[in-house]
Write a protein that holds these residues in place. Structure first.
Motif, PDB file in Angstrom:
ATOM      1  N   ILE A 157      12.882 -13.198 -26.128  1.00 21.65           N
ATOM      2  CA  ILE A 157      13.230 -14.564 -25.746  1.00 21.65           C
ATOM      3  C   ILE A 157      12.560 -14.979 -24.436  1.00 21.65           C
ATOM      4  O   ILE A 157      12.478 -16.159 -24.131  1.00 21.65           O
ATOM      5  N   LEU A 158      12.055 -13.989 -23.665  1.00 24.79           N
ATOM      6  CA  LEU A 158      11.386 -14.303 -22.398  1.00 24.79           C
ATOM      7  C   LEU A 158       9.876 -14.440 -22.548  1.00 24.79           C
ATOM      8  O   LEU A 158       9.202 -14.804 -21.580  1.00 24.79           O
ATOM      9  N   GLY A 159       9.333 -14.161 -23.721  1.00 27.22           N
ATOM     10  CA  GLY A 159       7.901 -14.318 -23.906  1.00 27.22           C
ATOM     11  C   GLY A 159       7.332 -13.311 -24.882  1.00 27.22           C
ATOM     12  O   GLY A 159       8.045 -12.466 -25.424  1.00 27.22           O
ATOM     13  N   THR A 160       6.026 -13.417 -25.092  1.00 25.66           N
ATOM     14  CA  THR A 160       5.303 -12.498 -25.954  1.00 25.66           C
ATOM     15  C   THR A 160       4.450 -11.587 -25.080  1.00 25.66           C
ATOM     16  O   THR A 160       3.543 -12.055 -24.387  1.00 25.66           O
ATOM     17  N   THR A 161       4.764 -10.308 -25.092  1.00 23.73           N
ATOM     18  CA  THR A 161       4.016  -9.328 -24.313  1.00 23.73           C
ATOM     19  C   THR A 161       3.135  -8.544 -25.266  1.00 23.73           C
ATOM     20  O   THR A 161       3.621  -8.041 -26.287  1.00 23.73           O
ATOM     21  N   GLN A 162       1.850  -8.456 -24.964  1.00 26.00           N
ATOM     22  CA  GLN A 162       0.956  -7.763 -25.883  1.00 26.00           C
ATOM     23  C   GLN A 162      -0.135  -7.008 -25.146  1.00 26.00           C
ATOM     24  O   GLN A 162      -0.467  -7.297 -24.000  1.00 26.00           O
ATOM     25  N   LEU A 163      -0.653  -5.994 -25.838  1.00 26.62           N
ATOM     26  CA  LEU A 163      -1.815  -5.255 -25.373  1.00 26.62           C
ATOM     27  C   LEU A 163      -3.056  -5.827 -26.032  1.00 26.62           C
ATOM     28  O   LEU A 163      -3.055  -6.110 -27.236  1.00 26.62           O
ATOM     29  N   HIS A 164      -4.098  -6.013 -25.267  1.00 23.17           N
ATOM     30  CA  HIS A 164      -5.403  -6.373 -25.821  1.00 23.17           C
ATOM     31  C   HIS A 164      -6.468  -5.934 -24.828  1.00 23.17           C
ATOM     32  O   HIS A 164      -6.167  -5.626 -23.673  1.00 23.17           O
ATOM     33  N   LEU A 165      -7.690  -5.880 -25.275  1.00 21.02           N
ATOM     34  CA  LEU A 165      -8.771  -5.430 -24.414  1.00 21.02           C
ATOM     35  C   LEU A 165      -9.017  -6.429 -23.291  1.00 21.02           C
ATOM     36  O   LEU A 165      -9.147  -7.632 -23.535  1.00 21.02           O
ATOM     37  N   ARG A 166      -9.062  -5.934 -22.076  1.00 22.03           N
ATOM     38  CA  ARG A 166      -9.321  -6.770 -20.906  1.00 22.03           C
ATOM     39  C   ARG A 166     -10.435  -6.135 -20.083  1.00 22.03           C
ATOM     40  O   ARG A 166     -10.610  -4.924 -20.097  1.00 22.03           O
ATOM     41  N   SER A 167     -11.137  -6.954 -19.339  1.00 21.07           N
ATOM     42  CA  SER A 167     -12.158  -6.435 -18.433  1.00 21.07           C
ATOM     43  C   SER A 167     -11.491  -5.959 -17.145  1.00 21.07           C
ATOM     44  O   SER A 167     -10.855  -6.764 -16.452  1.00 21.07           O
ATOM     45  N   PRO A 168     -11.621  -4.692 -16.787  1.00 21.64           N
ATOM     46  CA  PRO A 168     -11.029  -4.205 -15.531  1.00 21.64           C
ATOM     47  C   PRO A 168     -11.574  -4.945 -14.305  1.00 21.64           C
ATOM     48  O   PRO A 168     -10.862  -5.116 -13.322  1.00 21.64           O
ATOM     49  N   TYR A 169     -12.842  -5.385 -14.390  1.00 18.31           N
ATOM     50  CA  TYR A 169     -13.450  -6.080 -13.255  1.00 18.31           C
ATOM     51  C   TYR A 169     -12.818  -7.463 -13.040  1.00 18.31           C
ATOM     52  O   TYR A 169     -12.605  -7.885 -11.897  1.00 18.31           O
ATOM     53  N   ILE A 170     -12.494  -8.161 -14.128  1.00 15.84           N
ATOM     54  CA  ILE A 170     -11.854  -9.471 -13.990  1.00 15.84           C
ATOM     55  C   ILE A 170     -10.443  -9.317 -13.425  1.00 15.84           C
ATOM     56  O   ILE A 170     -10.025 -10.077 -12.544  1.00 15.84           O
ATOM     57  N   ILE A 171      -9.708  -8.339 -13.917  1.00 15.43           N
ATOM     58  CA  ILE A 171      -8.355  -8.102 -13.408  1.00 15.43           C
ATOM     59  C   ILE A 171      -8.405  -7.728 -11.930  1.00 15.43           C
ATOM     60  O   ILE A 171      -7.605  -8.214 -11.116  1.00 15.43           O
ATOM     61  N   ALA A 172      -9.344  -6.852 -11.565  1.00 14.92           N
ATOM     62  CA  ALA A 172      -9.492  -6.459 -10.162  1.00 14.92           C
ATOM     63  C   ALA A 172      -9.882  -7.662  -9.301  1.00 14.92           C
ATOM     64  O   ALA A 172      -9.427  -7.793  -8.156  1.00 14.92           O
ATOM     65  N   TYR A 205      -3.583  -4.431   0.307  1.00 14.68           N
ATOM     66  CA  TYR A 205      -4.546  -5.308  -0.366  1.00 14.68           C
ATOM     67  C   TYR A 205      -5.522  -4.487  -1.207  1.00 14.68           C
ATOM     68  O   TYR A 205      -5.776  -4.802  -2.377  1.00 14.68           O
ATOM     69  N   ILE A 206      -6.045  -3.411  -0.629  1.00  9.08           N
ATOM     70  CA  ILE A 206      -6.975  -2.533  -1.350  1.00  9.08           C
ATOM     71  C   ILE A 206      -6.265  -1.826  -2.502  1.00  9.08           C
ATOM     72  O   ILE A 206      -6.818  -1.672  -3.603  1.00  9.08           O
ATOM     73  N   PHE A 207      -5.015  -1.388  -2.275  1.00  6.48           N
ATOM     74  CA  PHE A 207      -4.248  -0.731  -3.335  1.00  6.48           C
ATOM     75  C   PHE A 207      -4.078  -1.650  -4.536  1.00  6.48           C
ATOM     76  O   PHE A 207      -4.191  -1.211  -5.686  1.00  6.48           O
ATOM     77  N   GLY A 208      -3.776  -2.929  -4.290  1.00  2.00           N
ATOM     78  CA  GLY A 208      -3.583  -3.873  -5.385  1.00  2.00           C
ATOM     79  C   GLY A 208      -4.817  -3.983  -6.270  1.00  2.00           C
ATOM     80  O   GLY A 208      -4.714  -4.029  -7.503  1.00  2.00           O
ATOM     81  N   ILE A 209      -5.997  -4.020  -5.646  1.00  2.00           N
ATOM     82  CA  ILE A 209      -7.248  -4.096  -6.412  1.00  2.00           C
ATOM     83  C   ILE A 209      -7.462  -2.809  -7.210  1.00  2.00           C
ATOM     84  O   ILE A 209      -7.747  -2.844  -8.414  1.00  2.00           O
ATOM     85  N   TRP A 210      -7.325  -1.662  -6.530  1.00  2.00           N
ATOM     86  CA  TRP A 210      -7.539  -0.375  -7.198  1.00  2.00           C
ATOM     87  C   TRP A 210      -6.547  -0.143  -8.325  1.00  2.00           C
ATOM     88  O   TRP A 210      -6.914   0.280  -9.429  1.00  2.00           O
ATOM     89  N   ASP A 211      -5.273  -0.427  -8.092  1.00  5.88           N
ATOM     90  CA  ASP A 211      -4.247  -0.147  -9.090  1.00  5.88           C
ATOM     91  C   ASP A 211      -4.388  -1.047 -10.306  1.00  5.88           C
ATOM     92  O   ASP A 211      -4.162  -0.606 -11.440  1.00  5.88           O
ATOM     93  N   SER A 212      -4.749  -2.314 -10.106  1.00 10.43           N
ATOM     94  CA  SER A 212      -4.929  -3.210 -11.248  1.00 10.43           C
ATOM     95  C   SER A 212      -6.117  -2.774 -12.106  1.00 10.43           C
ATOM     96  O   SER A 212      -6.066  -2.837 -13.335  1.00 10.43           O
ATOM     97  N   TYR A 213      -7.193  -2.318 -11.458  1.00  8.23           N
ATOM     98  CA  TYR A 213      -8.358  -1.808 -12.200  1.00  8.23           C
ATOM     99  C   TYR A 213      -7.971  -0.564 -13.004  1.00  8.23           C
ATOM    100  O   TYR A 213      -8.263  -0.461 -14.204  1.00  8.23           O
TER     101      TYR A 213
END
Length: 262
Positions: A19-34, A101-109
Motif C-alpha cells: 500500500i506504500l508503493g511498488t518496490t522492485q529490483l532492476h538493472l541500474r548504473s552504479p555510476y548514476i546512483i553514485a 559525504y564520501i561514504f554515501g557515494i561509496w555505499d550507494s555504488y
C-alpha cells in the motif's frame, strides 16, 4: 489478475507491491546512483528504495551543511570571493561532513552493484509477484502510466510525480523537505515580488544558503519519478505476459527459429 503475496516460497523476488508503493529490483548504473549521492547524500539510496539509509544521509546533509556553511561558501565561491568562502567555513562541522559525504557515494555504488547481481538471480528464478495490494488506508496495483506526466507534476512541486506513481514514502519525504526549503529560503515570497516587478526586493529576500538545496531536490524528483514510471511499466508488461502465457498459451505451442514457412 489474481492476488499473490510474497510468502517466502521463492529465494528472491523481483518486486513487491504494497500500500506504500511498488518496490522492485532492476538493472541500474552504479555510476548514476553514485552521481546522485554526490549531488545530495541520500538521493542515491532513495533511488534504490533504501529508505532508512537515505533518510539518515539526507537529514545529515541538511544539518551539517547548514552548520558548516557549505552552501554559503559555495555562493561566495561563485562570486569569486574565495577569501570570504574560506573564512565562513566552520571546520568543526566540515571535518565530519567530508567522510560521511564520501561514504554515501561509496555505499550507494557498492549497493547498486550488489542489487544488480540479485536482480539477475531473481530474473532467472522468475517467481510470481503480487500485483495488487489493498489496505484500510490505500490501494496499490500494477498498471501503466505516462513517464512524462510524472515529469510534469514533479516540475510543479517536487514529490507530486512520486505521488502519481504511488511512491508514497519518497513522495511524503520529498514534499516535506520542499516545504521546509521554500520556507527558510523565502522562495515563494521572492517569486511573488518578482511578479510585482520588485526585482531588487525579491533578491534581497532570498536566503541563498537554503535556496541552493533546490536544484538537487528538483532534479532528483524529476529523475526518480520518470525512471520509476518507466520501470513500473516494464514490470507491468512482463507480469501480464507471464500471466497470459501461463493461463492461456497452449503447452504444445513452440516457436521454431530459423525455419521459413513457404
Amino acid at each position: 489478475m489474481d492476488n499473490f503475496t510474497n510468502d517466502n516460497t521463492a529465494r528472491r523476488y523481483k518486486a513487491h507491491v504494497s500500500i506504500l508503493g511498488t518496490t522492485q529490483l532492476h538493472l541500474r548504473s552504479p555510476y548514476i546512483i553514485a552521481w546522485w549521492s554526490a549531488a545530495f547524500p541520500g538521493f542515491g539510496h532513495l533511488l534504490l528504495s533504501k529508505y532508512l539509509r537515505g533518510f539518515v544521509l539526507f537529514i545529515w546533509e541538511v544539518i551539517v551543511n547548514i552548520q558548516a556553511n557549505v552552501n554559503l561558501a559555495m555562493v561566495y565561491s561563485f562570486q569569486g570571493n574565495i577569501g570570504m568562502a574560506k573564512e565562513i567555513l566552520d571546520t568543526r562541522w566540515l571535518l565530519i561532513y567530508i567522510p560521511v559525504y564520501i561514504f554515501g557515494i561509496w555505499d550507494s555504488y557498492r549497493t547498486t552493484t550488489d542489487m544488480n547481481r540479485v536482480y539477475i538471480l531473481a530474473e532467472l528464478e522468475e517467481h510470481r509477484i503480487n500485483t495488487f495490494s489493498m489496505g484500510a488506508l490505500e490501494i496499490n496495483y500494477l498498471d501503466k502510466r505516462s513517464p512524462w506526466m510524472s515529469v510534469i507534476w514533479s516540475c510543479f512541486v517536487p514529490g507530486l510525480g512520486q505521488l502519481y506513481i504511488h511512491r508514497i514514502v519518497t513522495a511524503f519525504f520529498v514534499i516535506f523537505w520542499t516545504v521546509i526549503f521554500f520556507y527558510f529560503s523565502y522562495g515563494l515570497e521572492a517569486i511573488s515580488l518578482l511578479f510585482l516587478g520588485e526585482i531588487q526586493e525579491a533578491t534581497s529576500k532570498i536566503d541563498p544558503e537554503w535556496l541552493l538545496f533546490f536544484p538537487s531536490l528538483y532534479g532528483f524528483s524529476i529523475y526518480d519519478s520518470y525512471a520509476n514510471t518507466v520501470e513500473n511499466n516494464k514490470l507491468y508488461e512482463k507480469e501480464q505476459r507471464l500471466f497470459l502465457k501461463k493461463n492461456y498459451q497452449s503447452s504444445s505451442f513452440r516457436i521454431l527459429k530459423g525455419k521459413k514457412v513457404n
